[in-house]
Write a protein that holds these residues in place. Structure first.
Motif: not given
Length: 160
Positions: A16-32, A101-113
């Motif tokens: 899924q592409v999220l319209n937020i920065s990598l840091e914002e995504a990490w902050e949300f998903f890193n909170a159980p 076994h659940h892997e959660h991966w996050f990648y920043e796109q050039p457009d900031g998403k």
């Protein structure tokens, strides 16, 4: 969403592409505690352990979750690996699956998403009965859970 079977293990992948920065995504998903926000309400998902920190390697999290209507089960996972702004992995220690076994991966796109990818590898108990349950029930349930999650994340982050 894609399901594959290999050596008695099923693998579900989503993206899924999220319209937020990598840091914002990490902050949300890193909170159980945010897992409850993206799980279908009918499952009665509830974290039962104390969560005082963001996800870290070695963290044990306990839940109650409805696996069937009217049937709740304890589920215990461990966060086994974390790389900030990149990925984290959780694994079931006790629960409904023989293996999870659940892997959660996050990648920043050039457009900031941010692109979020999930890879869930799981094995079902009960041999042939478990494989039948995969076809009749489990695959549908996981599809529903991840579709709900997708739509919830769209509403939270992409409808701005």
């Amino acid at each position: 969403m894609n399901f594959k079977k290999h050596s008695g293990i099923y693998t579900l992948t989503t993206e899924q592409v999220l319209n937020i920065s990598l840091e914002e995504a990490w902050e949300f998903f890193n909170a159980p505690e945010n897992l409850q926000k993206i799980t279908p309400p009918h499952m009665g998902f509830k974290i039962t352990s104390e969560i005082d920190k963001k996800a870290y390697a070695g963290q044990i999290i306990t839940y109650k979750v409805g696996i069937l209507p009217g049937i709740k089960q304890n589920w215990v996972t461990e966060i086994t690996q974390v790389k900030t702004n990149s990925f984290f992995i959780d694994e079931q220690r006790f629960g409904p699956y023989k293996m999870w076994h659940h892997e959660h991966w996050f990648y920043e796109q050039p457009d900031g998403k941010t692109v979020m990818k999930d890879k869930i590898s799981y094995k079902i108990p009960f041999g042939i009965l478990g494989h039948l349950a995969q076809q009749v029930f489990i695959k549908k349930q996981l599809t529903h859970i991840f579709n709900h999650r997708y739509l919830t994340l769209e509403r939270i982050f992409n409808e701005q």
